[in-house]
Motif scaffolding. Structure first.
Motif, PDB file in Angstrom:
ATOM      1  N   MET A   1       0.847  -1.199   0.000  1.00  0.00           N
ATOM      2  CA  MET A   1       0.000   0.000   0.000  1.00  0.00           C
ATOM      3  C   MET A   1       0.881   1.246   0.000  1.00  0.00           C
ATOM      4  SD  MET A   1      -2.776   1.279   2.869  1.00  0.00           S
ATOM      5  CE  MET A   1      -4.298   0.837   2.032  1.00  0.00           C
ATOM      6  N   ASP A   2       0.545   2.210  -0.868  1.00  0.00           N
ATOM      7  CA  ASP A   2       1.249   3.489  -0.890  1.00  0.00           C
ATOM      8  C   ASP A   2       0.676   4.395   0.198  1.00  0.00           C
ATOM      9  OD1 ASP A   2       2.974   2.942  -3.013  1.00  0.00           O
ATOM     10  OD2 ASP A   2       1.477   3.513  -4.497  1.00  0.00           O
ATOM     11  N   LEU A   3       1.571   4.999   0.974  1.00  0.00           N
ATOM     12  CA  LEU A   3       1.180   5.887   2.063  1.00  0.00           C
ATOM     13  C   LEU A   3       1.481   7.330   1.701  1.00  0.00           C
ATOM     14  CD1 LEU A   3       2.690   3.851   5.036  1.00  0.00           C
ATOM     15  CD2 LEU A   3       0.318   3.794   4.212  1.00  0.00           C
ATOM     16  N   TYR A   4       0.511   8.202   1.917  1.00  0.00           N
ATOM     17  CA  TYR A   4       0.667   9.632   1.667  1.00  0.00           C
ATOM     18  C   TYR A   4       0.333  10.398   2.944  1.00  0.00           C
ATOM     19  CZ  TYR A   4       0.668   8.504  -3.329  1.00  0.00           C
ATOM     20  OH  TYR A   4       0.972   7.991  -4.566  1.00  0.00           O
ATOM     21  N   LEU A   5       0.835  11.617   3.020  1.00  0.00           N
ATOM     22  CA  LEU A   5       0.568  12.501   4.146  1.00  0.00           C
ATOM     23  C   LEU A   5      -0.374  13.613   3.706  1.00  0.00           C
ATOM     24  CD1 LEU A   5       4.239  12.692   5.418  1.00  0.00           C
ATOM     25  CD2 LEU A   5       2.336  11.556   6.607  1.00  0.00           C
ATOM     26  N   ASP A   6      -1.395  13.882   4.506  1.00  0.00           N
ATOM     27  CA  ASP A   6      -2.419  14.868   4.181  1.00  0.00           C
ATOM     28  C   ASP A   6      -2.184  16.106   5.038  1.00  0.00           C
ATOM     29  OD1 ASP A   6      -4.650  15.378   2.545  1.00  0.00           O
ATOM     30  OD2 ASP A   6      -6.052  14.915   4.161  1.00  0.00           O
ATOM     31  N   GLY A 143     -18.957   2.994   4.875  1.00  0.00           N
ATOM     32  CA  GLY A 143     -17.846   3.487   4.066  1.00  0.00           C
ATOM     33  C   GLY A 143     -16.932   2.391   3.569  1.00  0.00           C
ATOM     34  N   ARG A 144     -16.605   1.435   4.429  1.00  0.00           N
ATOM     35  CA  ARG A 144     -15.702   0.358   4.030  1.00  0.00           C
ATOM     36  C   ARG A 144     -16.315  -0.460   2.895  1.00  0.00           C
ATOM     37  NH1 ARG A 144     -12.659  -1.785   8.197  1.00  0.00           N
ATOM     38  NH2 ARG A 144     -12.050  -3.449   6.761  1.00  0.00           N
ATOM     39  N   ALA A 145     -17.603  -0.750   2.992  1.00  0.00           N
ATOM     40  CA  ALA A 145     -18.272  -1.520   1.933  1.00  0.00           C
ATOM     41  C   ALA A 145     -18.284  -0.741   0.627  1.00  0.00           C
ATOM     42  CB  ALA A 145     -19.697  -1.881   2.347  1.00  0.00           C
ATOM     43  N   ASP A 146     -18.546   0.557   0.712  1.00  0.00           N
ATOM     44  CA  ASP A 146     -18.553   1.383  -0.504  1.00  0.00           C
ATOM     45  C   ASP A 146     -17.167   1.436  -1.132  1.00  0.00           C
ATOM     46  OD1 ASP A 146     -21.228   1.925  -0.456  1.00  0.00           O
ATOM     47  OD2 ASP A 146     -21.043   3.904   0.450  1.00  0.00           O
ATOM     48  N   ALA A 177      -5.742  -4.686   3.915  1.00  0.00           N
ATOM     49  CA  ALA A 177      -6.259  -6.047   3.835  1.00  0.00           C
ATOM     50  C   ALA A 177      -7.451  -6.137   2.885  1.00  0.00           C
ATOM     51  CB  ALA A 177      -6.657  -6.536   5.226  1.00  0.00           C
ATOM     52  N   ASP A 178      -8.183  -5.040   2.753  1.00  0.00           N
ATOM     53  CA  ASP A 178      -9.305  -4.991   1.810  1.00  0.00           C
ATOM     54  C   ASP A 178      -8.837  -4.853   0.358  1.00  0.00           C
ATOM     55  OD1 ASP A 178     -11.258  -5.282   3.731  1.00  0.00           O
ATOM     56  OD2 ASP A 178     -11.699  -3.134   3.904  1.00  0.00           O
ATOM     57  N   GLY A 179      -7.527  -4.648   0.167  1.00  0.00           N
ATOM     58  CA  GLY A 179      -6.994  -4.534  -1.185  1.00  0.00           C
ATOM     59  C   GLY A 179      -6.912  -3.116  -1.710  1.00  0.00           C
ATOM     60  N   LEU A 180      -7.175  -2.120  -0.848  1.00  0.00           N
ATOM     61  CA  LEU A 180      -7.048  -0.730  -1.292  1.00  0.00           C
ATOM     62  C   LEU A 180      -5.565  -0.406  -1.485  1.00  0.00           C
ATOM     63  CD1 LEU A 180      -9.675   0.861  -1.700  1.00  0.00           C
ATOM     64  CD2 LEU A 180      -9.934  -0.868   0.061  1.00  0.00           C
TER      65      LEU A 180
END
Length: 214
Positions: A1-6, A143-146, A177-180
């Motif tokens: 997973m790529d991590l970004y800072l907001d 939200g997770r389901a969407d 784990a959800d594949g995002l």
């Protein structure tokens, strides 16, 4: 997973970017306002972020109509070939996204709340969408389901998902784990990802053992 800072807070970003663990930085007008960054100062901020370790930087357009969004998008992209233009998921925003994408400008369609917007983003050629998980959940949606639906809908389209509005560090591994494929987090959440009391306790024991071995 790529991590970004907001964030647009240089003091808060500097030590996190120095770790080399975060791919880049995402911003929007609210984030700029909170950090005291004026629109005229965005070019300087972009240069600093890229020099401080960000591989890419996301900056949002502020115009309302498609023609103006398109012009602003080109102007932002002129700041760096490592800048991704963020465009809100409005009707005019989608039109401008199509035009910008066709011209080779990478676009992230932001403030996405519904899978329909994900499908439209792919049709417009967006590189990424940014669904606002925290706000979706707070509005009473699953939200997770969407997010999972969006990811499945976008599979094979060339449009990816960068999850935004993440309120809790514990959610990040669940999203992975959800594949995002990517997530952007505030600096407070980023710091919380490093915290683990059991690891800290083990290190105290290791340090004590090391001292005894000398």
């Amino acid at each position: 997973m790529d991590l970004y800072l907001d964030s647009a807070d240089r003091d808060a970003l500097a030590p996190l970017l120095a770790t080399g663990l975060f791919r880049g930085v995402t911003t929007n007008p609210l984030i700029l306002q909170r950090a005291g960054v004026r629109l005229s100062e965005v070019p300087s901020l972009v240069s600093w972020l890229l020099a401080s370790g960000a591989d890419e930087v996301f900056v949002q357009t502020t115009a309302a109509d498609a023609d103006a969004i398109e012009r602003e998008g080109h102007a932002l992209r002129d700041l760096s070939d490592r800048l991704v233009v963020k465009v809100p998921a409005t009707g005019p925003g989608l039109v401008a996204t199509r035009r910008l994408s066709a011209a080779g400008v990478p676009v992230l369609l932001t403030v996405v709340y519904h899978p329909n917007q994900a499908v439209l983003a792919a049709a417009a050629g967006a590189r990424l969408i940014a669904p606002y998980l925290g706000r979706m959940t707070e509005a009473g949606r699953d939200g997770r389901a969407d997010l999972r639906t969006m990811a499945r809908a976008l599979a094979g389209t060339g449009t990816g998902v960068l999850v935004a509005s993440v309120r809790d560090a514990a959610v990040v591994p669940e999203l992975a784990a959800d594949g995002l494929e990517a997530v952007t987090v505030g600096t407070d959440v980023a710091h919380a990802m490093f915290a683990e009391p059991l690891t800290d306790a083990a290190m105290v024991q290791f340090d004590a053992a090391t001292s005894a071995l000398r």
